[in-house]
Design an enzyme around this catalytic site. Structure first.
Site, short mmCIF file in Angstrom:
data_model
loop_
_atom_site.label_atom_id
_atom_site.label_comp_id
_atom_site.label_asym_id
_atom_site.label_seq_id
_atom_site.Cartn_x
_atom_site.Cartn_y
_atom_site.Cartn_z
N SER A 47 72.21 69.46 111.93
CA SER A 47 72.44 68.63 111.28
C SER A 47 70.90 68.55 110.27
O SER A 47 70.45 70.01 109.74
CB SER A 47 73.23 67.59 110.96
N ASP B 194 83.98 71.71 111.38
CA ASP B 194 83.07 71.57 110.53
C ASP B 194 83.27 71.94 108.69
O ASP B 194 82.36 72.65 108.63
CB ASP B 194 81.94 71.36 111.59
N HIS C 139 82.15 67.92 112.71
CA HIS C 139 80.80 68.25 112.49
C HIS C 139 80.19 67.28 113.44
O HIS C 139 78.83 67.98 114.36
CB HIS C 139 80.17 67.49 110.49
#
Lengths: 385, 385
Positions: free
Chosen positions: B154, B319, B352
């Site tokens: 991320s 995601d 995610h």
């Protein structure tokens, strides 16, 4: 502190039903007001009526100027003379939903037990079926035994499905658009964030903001912002704004930097001038609770058993709030129930909001289905009262 | 009003750099503190160091007990003896990012010009590159001229890409996970909703909440809630909660009804006990501004021109915050730059958050890439200092 806007003072066209109505929650409204607008003329046989159902933040002003914003109706591109929902041919009714804030009974209405106070947070929880029951009262009031069509998008589509399930004989044709038979866990989650943002606003005052002459404007604006993102596709957001900066010259933690940010802030602040926070809570709750299969042992097809209604379901390919699979679930249930059903997925990159926009394929689909059903029903092309 | 939690009082392992550093915004920090944790031992050649970069709400406690929550580190399933990031073989460093609230210089640190006050909202805006520059100071401090690997998910992946672009000779291998070369308009929009929720909390007090001994807990909790939804896939939310009701017997407008609602509220309230609102603003701004192609005429491949770093990029199929296409954009730029690049899309329905969870395919990919690079680099299998 924000002052309450004077929108409660507007007079809306409405019918008061003094007999009240029982609600799904077990409580009773001792009196029910249904605010509405109509377009076109009802024919002598009362066979050309189309009921339009609005979405979460919509209202009855589908095709005329909104009395608060001064803007065109939310479906002015679809409802009017010569348009897909042709007011030269049909008598179009649109009501403000129960729980709303534009004249129908809702949290802003006088409390049954304390007539000098609004219901506020004490307003009984209402369901989509309660909303439909209130609409049915108005339709009966007009002496209409069968609606030619019930049409709506998003939460409006939930009402369409509920109409077809609860009053099948009263619905000749049904058009649920960008909708589904229940809210997903993700949809509930987004609504819950919006509610928590409202609760977090100290001006919310446990739902009794009206006592203080304030509105929880900041919380309601944040709720609107998070919902607004779900109405747009990622492609639509990117096309509209991309990563365009407003003004990168003065960087601080507090300023907004990207165009998409100021757009969202505008959406939020414009919304609080026309919508009531308790209504937002009431209506999002109704959406979250909607589940046509719930009291039918999870079998959605039983909601439409033996139906003679003609269905046209529409989804949009980039809608991720009510994706095509949510519509397919309803289509499959209708097919299991041997219903007369057509289904169109419109290719669009505009997301959920596409049902409000000028999507030629969508408009052609709607016009074609309505005209075909009307011809089948034997309705003349131009109505004279 | 909520009292400030005592987490500012915790002492973190840290190095103070009295020379300070210049920031991308043009301002100067006169002194910089980098808080960090290490695992394993640096070898004599200083060639076995892996830098781990944390995500928005992470911190340096990647693999040991968190001093505030008492919970295991956020990557305790990946970092440790015999694990994919094997602390028997590698010396693992994890820093708290610049702008954070766990010991590195950030809005909670003493103001350069008012040493008895924290920076608060006056903290200069920092970029992902500023974060990486601060990490580089620590890496230099350890006498490490080249990191064996830089790994992160991320926002951690953004830092990995920035490391590879800014200090290519200092990075032997780079593993950006569930990340991209910039934030999308939708990602910016979600961050902006979180920021607006914080601004809307009256306890925010224009960023000077510390003056009043309060924290904008409600706004920060809403920000966490909306972000949390984006970390999960629709499938994961449905599997976790579906439409399960907590207790439908007592319906009011104010109560939460669905399990997903109380879960989100828990996530929000747990978060505010460990995170600072001004840090949340600072770090989300840094993510939104990150755009590796921006000052390279929009040509991302120029960020990696001539790189000798070995890349392994990982995305997760469900995601939607950093979808596979965001990773592919980086992969394609690396390929145009003739880089040594491998790319794996892990099939997962966990969204995610999968980069934090036990996804066997992901762990195998990571272990394989690291071991292969280490063998190529000639690192022995067990390190002794």
């Amino acid at each position: 502190m924000d002052q309450i806007e004077p929108f409660a003072e507007i007079t809306h066209q409405a019918v008061v039903f003094p007999e009240g109505m029982a609600l799904d929650c077990g409580r009773m409204l001792r009196q029910v007001t249904v605010a509405y607008r109509t377009y076109g003329s009802l024919n002598a046989e009362r066979s050309n009526a189309i009921l339009i159902c609005h979405a979460l933040t919509g209202d009855q002003y589908a095709a005329d100027t909104h009395p608060l914003t001064g803007r065109a109706g939310w479906w002015a591109n679809l409802v009017g003379p010569g348009l897909p929902i042709d007011t030269d041919r049909f008598f179009v009714i649109c009501t403000n939903v129960l729980g709303g804030c534009m004249g129908s009974t809702g949290p802003r209405s006088p409390h049954d037990d304390k007539p000098h106070e609004p219901w506020g947070h004490d307003f009984p929880p209402v369901t989509i079926r309660d909303m439909v029951r209130a609409q049915k009262k108005l339709v009966d009031h007009f002496g209409i035994s069968q609606l030619f069509a019930v049409i709506g998008g998003s939460m409006g589509g939930m009402q369409v499905l509920e109409w077809a399930a609860t009053y099948p004989e009263a619905v000749f044709a049904a058009v649920p658009i960008a909708s589904g038979a229940h809210h997903s866990a993700q949809n509930i989650a987004y609504n819950e964030v919006g509610r928590q943002a409202i609760f977090a606003d100290p001006d919310f005052n446990n739902g009794e903001y009206w006592r203080l002459g304030v509105i929880p404007a900041r919380g309601l604006a944040v709720a609107r912002m998070v919902a607004h993102i779900t109405y747009l596709s990622e492609a639509a957001l990117t096309r509209k704004f991309g990563r365009r900066l407003r003004d990168a010259s003065s960087l601080t933690l507090l300023d907004d930097k990207f165009e998409v940010e100021s757009y969202l802030q505008y959406q939020g602040s414009a919304f609080v001038r026309r919508f009531d926070a308790n209504s937002y809570l009431s209506i999002t709750r109704a959406m979250d609770f909607f589940d046509l299969a719930f009291d039918r042992d999870g079998d959605l097809s039983r909601a439409f058993a033996g139906t003679r209604t003609r269905f046209c379901l529409v989804s949009f390919s980039s809608d991720w709030l009510f994706p095509t699979k949510a519509t397919r679930e309803v289509v499959n249930a209708l097919i299991r129930g041997a219903a007369n059903v057509s289904f169109v997925e419109i290719m669009s990159d505009k997301g959920h909001d596409a049902f409000l926009l000028d999507e030629p394929d969508f408009h052609r689909t709607l016009a074609g289905f309505i005209a075909g059903c009307a011809d089948h029903r034997g309705l003349p092309h131009k109505e004279t009262v």
